[in-house]
Write a protein that holds these residues in place. Sequence first.
Motif, PDB file in Angstrom:
ATOM      1  N   TRP A  25       0.830  -1.212   0.000  1.00 48.90           N
ATOM      2  CA  TRP A  25       0.000   0.000   0.000  1.00 48.90           C
ATOM      3  C   TRP A  25       0.866   1.265   0.000  1.00 48.90           C
ATOM      4  CZ3 TRP A  25      -1.079   3.019   4.722  1.00 48.90           C
ATOM      5  CH2 TRP A  25      -1.991   4.053   4.509  1.00 48.90           C
ATOM      6  N   ILE A  26       1.988   1.239   0.761  1.00 53.29           N
ATOM      7  CA  ILE A  26       2.844   2.416   0.859  1.00 53.29           C
ATOM      8  C   ILE A  26       3.705   2.590  -0.389  1.00 53.29           C
ATOM      9  CG2 ILE A  26       4.803   3.419   2.126  1.00 53.29           C
ATOM     10  CD1 ILE A  26       3.688   2.037   4.651  1.00 53.29           C
ATOM     11  N   TYR A  27       4.312   1.514  -0.846  1.00 47.79           N
ATOM     12  CA  TYR A  27       5.317   1.603  -1.899  1.00 47.79           C
ATOM     13  C   TYR A  27       4.794   1.243  -3.287  1.00 47.79           C
ATOM     14  CZ  TYR A  27       9.012   1.875   1.687  1.00 47.79           C
ATOM     15  OH  TYR A  27       9.818   2.258   2.724  1.00 47.79           O
ATOM     16  N   GLY A  28       3.737   0.457  -3.329  1.00 51.54           N
ATOM     17  CA  GLY A  28       3.312  -0.075  -4.615  1.00 51.54           C
ATOM     18  C   GLY A  28       4.027  -1.364  -4.964  1.00 51.54           C
ATOM     19  N   MET A 120       5.163   5.738  10.319  1.00 55.44           N
ATOM     20  CA  MET A 120       5.028   7.050   9.696  1.00 55.44           C
ATOM     21  C   MET A 120       6.306   7.447   8.950  1.00 55.44           C
ATOM     22  SD  MET A 120       1.956   7.630  10.217  1.00 55.44           S
ATOM     23  CE  MET A 120       1.946   9.230   9.413  1.00 55.44           C
ATOM     24  N   GLY A 121       7.440   6.955   9.396  1.00 63.83           N
ATOM     25  CA  GLY A 121       8.676   7.195   8.653  1.00 63.83           C
ATOM     26  C   GLY A 121       8.629   6.553   7.285  1.00 63.83           C
ATOM     27  N   ARG A 122       8.106   5.345   7.217  1.00 65.44           N
ATOM     28  CA  ARG A 122       7.986   4.675   5.909  1.00 65.44           C
ATOM     29  C   ARG A 122       6.962   5.390   5.033  1.00 65.44           C
ATOM     30  NH1 ARG A 122       7.352  -1.213   5.088  1.00 65.44           N
ATOM     31  NH2 ARG A 122       5.443  -1.020   6.313  1.00 65.44           N
ATOM     32  N   ARG A 123       5.862   5.798   5.619  1.00 61.76           N
ATOM     33  CA  ARG A 123       4.827   6.487   4.834  1.00 61.76           C
ATOM     34  C   ARG A 123       5.340   7.816   4.295  1.00 61.76           C
ATOM     35  NH1 ARG A 123      -1.208   7.095   6.582  1.00 61.76           N
ATOM     36  NH2 ARG A 123      -1.131   7.850   4.446  1.00 61.76           N
ATOM     37  N   THR A 124       6.117   8.530   5.120  1.00 61.73           N
ATOM     38  CA  THR A 124       6.536   9.879   4.761  1.00 61.73           C
ATOM     39  C   THR A 124       7.705   9.887   3.778  1.00 61.73           C
ATOM     40  OG1 THR A 124       5.861  10.629   6.958  1.00 61.73           O
ATOM     41  CG2 THR A 124       7.303  12.101   5.697  1.00 61.73           C
ATOM     42  N   THR A 128      14.040   2.807   0.883  1.00 65.56           N
ATOM     43  CA  THR A 128      14.104   1.524   0.184  1.00 65.56           C
ATOM     44  C   THR A 128      15.395   0.757   0.457  1.00 65.56           C
ATOM     45  OG1 THR A 128      15.009   2.613  -1.784  1.00 65.56           O
ATOM     46  CG2 THR A 128      12.613   2.320  -1.686  1.00 65.56           C
ATOM     47  N   SER A 129      16.303   1.342   1.226  1.00 65.63           N
ATOM     48  CA  SER A 129      17.533   0.629   1.605  1.00 65.63           C
ATOM     49  C   SER A 129      17.634   0.618   3.123  1.00 65.63           C
ATOM     50  CB  SER A 129      18.769   1.308   1.009  1.00 65.63           C
ATOM     51  OG  SER A 129      19.034   2.541   1.662  1.00 65.63           O
ATOM     52  N   MET A 130      18.456  -0.279   3.630  1.00 67.17           N
ATOM     53  CA  MET A 130      18.618  -0.372   5.081  1.00 67.17           C
ATOM     54  C   MET A 130      19.199   0.910   5.681  1.00 67.17           C
ATOM     55  SD  MET A 130      19.743  -4.294   5.763  1.00 67.17           S
ATOM     56  CE  MET A 130      18.722  -5.652   5.160  1.00 67.17           C
ATOM     57  N   PRO A 131      20.315   1.448   5.159  1.00 69.03           N
ATOM     58  CA  PRO A 131      20.834   2.686   5.741  1.00 69.03           C
ATOM     59  C   PRO A 131      19.817   3.823   5.680  1.00 69.03           C
ATOM     60  CG  PRO A 131      22.504   1.664   4.365  1.00 69.03           C
ATOM     61  CD  PRO A 131      21.229   0.920   4.113  1.00 69.03           C
ATOM     62  N   ASP A 132      19.050   3.926   4.581  1.00 69.66           N
ATOM     63  CA  ASP A 132      18.050   4.989   4.482  1.00 69.66           C
ATOM     64  C   ASP A 132      16.971   4.833   5.545  1.00 69.66           C
ATOM     65  OD1 ASP A 132      19.348   6.179   2.414  1.00 69.66           O
ATOM     66  OD2 ASP A 132      18.005   5.468   0.839  1.00 69.66           O
ATOM     67  N   GLN A 133      16.574   3.584   5.821  1.00 67.62           N
ATOM     68  CA  GLN A 133      15.528   3.408   6.817  1.00 67.62           C
ATOM     69  C   GLN A 133      16.021   3.788   8.213  1.00 67.62           C
ATOM     70  OE1 GLN A 133      13.186  -0.113   6.691  1.00 67.62           O
ATOM     71  NE2 GLN A 133      12.097   0.401   8.563  1.00 67.62           N
ATOM     72  N   ILE A 134      17.277   3.493   8.524  1.00 66.57           N
ATOM     73  CA  ILE A 134      17.819   3.877   9.825  1.00 66.57           C
ATOM     74  C   ILE A 134      17.851   5.402   9.950  1.00 66.57           C
ATOM     75  CG2 ILE A 134      19.790   3.722  11.376  1.00 66.57           C
ATOM     76  CD1 ILE A 134      18.178   1.087  10.861  1.00 66.57           C
ATOM     77  N   GLN A 135      18.280   6.092   8.882  1.00 69.25           N
ATOM     78  CA  GLN A 135      18.275   7.554   8.912  1.00 69.25           C
ATOM     79  C   GLN A 135      16.855   8.088   9.085  1.00 69.25           C
ATOM     80  OE1 GLN A 135      21.233   9.505   8.789  1.00 69.25           O
ATOM     81  NE2 GLN A 135      22.057   7.445   9.118  1.00 69.25           N
ATOM     82  N   LEU A 139      15.215  10.862  11.701  1.00 69.00           N
ATOM     83  CA  LEU A 139      14.498  12.028  11.188  1.00 69.00           C
ATOM     84  C   LEU A 139      13.105  12.126  11.795  1.00 69.00           C
ATOM     85  CD1 LEU A 139      15.596  11.830   7.454  1.00 69.00           C
ATOM     86  CD2 LEU A 139      16.095  13.714   9.019  1.00 69.00           C
ATOM     87  N   MET A 140      12.424  10.998  11.906  1.00 72.82           N
ATOM     88  CA  MET A 140      11.073  11.019  12.468  1.00 72.82           C
ATOM     89  C   MET A 140      11.100  11.301  13.974  1.00 72.82           C
ATOM     90  SD  MET A 140       9.115  10.738   9.937  1.00 72.82           S
ATOM     91  CE  MET A 140       7.601  10.668  10.886  1.00 72.82           C
ATOM     92  N   ASP A 141      12.183  10.921  14.640  1.00 69.37           N
ATOM     93  CA  ASP A 141      12.276  11.139  16.082  1.00 69.37           C
ATOM     94  C   ASP A 141      12.708  12.568  16.413  1.00 69.37           C
ATOM     95  OD1 ASP A 141      12.089   9.926  18.726  1.00 69.37           O
ATOM     96  OD2 ASP A 141      14.271  10.164  18.852  1.00 69.37           O
ATOM     97  N   ASP A 142      13.252  13.281  15.439  1.00 70.59           N
ATOM     98  CA  ASP A 142      13.766  14.628  15.683  1.00 70.59           C
ATOM     99  C   ASP A 142      12.636  15.581  16.061  1.00 70.59           C
ATOM    100  OD1 ASP A 142      15.712  16.682  15.715  1.00 70.59           O
ATOM    101  OD2 ASP A 142      15.058  17.318  13.725  1.00 70.59           O
ATOM    102  N   ASP A 143      12.940  16.538  16.963  1.00 71.24           N
ATOM    103  CA  ASP A 143      11.903  17.456  17.427  1.00 71.24           C
ATOM    104  C   ASP A 143      12.228  18.926  17.202  1.00 71.24           C
ATOM    105  OD1 ASP A 143      13.978  17.612  19.220  1.00 71.24           O
ATOM    106  OD2 ASP A 143      12.718  17.522  21.014  1.00 71.24           O
ATOM    107  N   ASP A 144      13.406  19.208  16.600  1.00 71.47           N
ATOM    108  CA  ASP A 144      13.733  20.621  16.403  1.00 71.47           C
ATOM    109  C   ASP A 144      14.412  20.907  15.069  1.00 71.47           C
ATOM    110  OD1 ASP A 144      16.230  19.528  16.778  1.00 71.47           O
ATOM    111  OD2 ASP A 144      16.766  20.777  18.507  1.00 71.47           O
TER     112      ASP A 144
END
Length: 567
Positions: A25-28, A120-124, A128-135, A139-144
């Motif tokens: 659903w997210i990626y197709g 929500m990180g995947r949706r936003t 598509t790669s492991m290093p990108d998902q860790i980053q 990014l999603m946890d950041d607050d400022d």
Amino acid sequence: GGGCGNTGQMGDVIYHEYAHGMTQWIYGNNPSDVGEGNSDVAALLLDGNSICGEGFYLNQCASGIRDADNTLRYPDDYQSGQIHFNGQIISGFWWDAREILLPIYGVDGTRDILWMNWHMGRRTLRPTSMPDQIQTAFLMDDDDGNLSNGTPHYYAFCPAATNHGFTPPGPAPVVTITHTPPHNKVFDGLPVALVATITSTVGPIDPATVKGNYAVNGGSSSTVALIPTGNPNEFAGTIPSFPVGSTVEYSIIARDIFGNGGAHPPNYCSPATPRGAERYYVVTILDELEAISGWTVGAPGDNATTGVWERVDPRGTAAQPEDDQTPAPGVNAFVTGQCAPGCGLGDSDVDGGTTTLLSPVYDLSSSTTAKAIYYRWYSNDQGATPGTDYWVVDASNDGGASWANVENTNVSAAIWTPIEVDLNVLFGTTPETVKFRFVASDLNDGSLVEAAVDEFMVMVDYATDAPESSAMAGGPRFALFPGRPNPFDSATELGFEIPAPASVTLKIHDTGGRLVRTLAAGSFQGGPHSVTWDGRDASGRELAAGIYYVRILTPGFSASRKVVLQK
């Protein structure tokens, strides 16, 4: 069957498959190993179990298909085309973060944090790669909008990322800690010194923040202060002595006066997790392989044309270690072929067949439990057809007449990896002796195989040694034999063997590690020797009845035995 659940009723399997629908659903589409890993993440977030498909295989109800509680690292353990296996690297990151957050936020609070960052990180951002998902998680946890100052849950995501080979976002460290780890050790009752050089690029180190965190056998963490030694930027402290059988994990942390932090090892982000920490073992027998000690190369059927085992100071390639595992001044290890100066990948790898390395026979007489530990390096992911050959390790409790398998794997681990073997479980009883063999093979086209072995150890819990025990038959080696008699009331004969001329120290310690008496200290010819102890200390006073430890120390090898003095 076999008491296991029906596959169709396993919630985590259903969650895994449902998560594929979420990804579609997210990626197709389902992006290979990232998709498989994320399906395992959905299952562990929903049911709180690191094992996906627990009970999936017949008569193996406590295990499953995959496990997020793992130490797999990217890209070291990544296997091309093995999408389900590789997915465990991603699920491992989220499981480790969960374990750190759980004691703080509870099950529901932890799930809320991770679900928001993961889903929500995947949706936003659709990584598509492991290093990108860790980053994406950071990014999603950041607050400022400023990753350089960390994120609200950085203390959980940072060690989870570094545990699995990913680099967390953030500024280059300004606090640097350099440290030579202590050696593995035979029990001597003495504390272990932690000495580190600590610097900051922006200001002085705050001495009050310099600490060592340590844990024994996976237990709770304790802290020891490291204080200035008087040498420039040097701090030191001690970890208390622990008995034989202890595995001690530790780290060193510090901050400068501006609050900038650093750690050793560099990937150690938080005392909340022991992974990534340094470790050392307290053992009964320690062979650092720095000297000739009775190991042999070659077995019937060996036919490798290159890459035959040899004990050397290794020269590294992309597949072979540059350094041995033993801390300085140790340099030697067994490797499959020494690389010539300036050589390239594949110049000294195993070719044309098999090469075998054999340990000496270790005397474990009268032990009640026994564990063997060794460090190994195995590279099989280079070349045109990686992963086609196998690393095999066997152990024998009858001098090599028969063998029990310890390892049989084609999975590369081109880092020094400790392997612990419970000998009671392996043989079904405590062996009187043990011998190991290490087999590296190149039997298939296009594979590039390199292997190495270092730091062979045995942990033993001794009962009272049998009085009639004697040296085992075999070639020259290092050995410390049981006292004869033991228990004893007036005197006991302590036998030892060395394979070549060497300096030898033979000492008696009490159970607190205090030195009672030095029985021998000097040069000995190769071969068997014996020394008599009359149960007295260095001043000639009779000692109280009780347990004492005989300790032999010679370059590259040390061992201990228990003797019982009775009145």
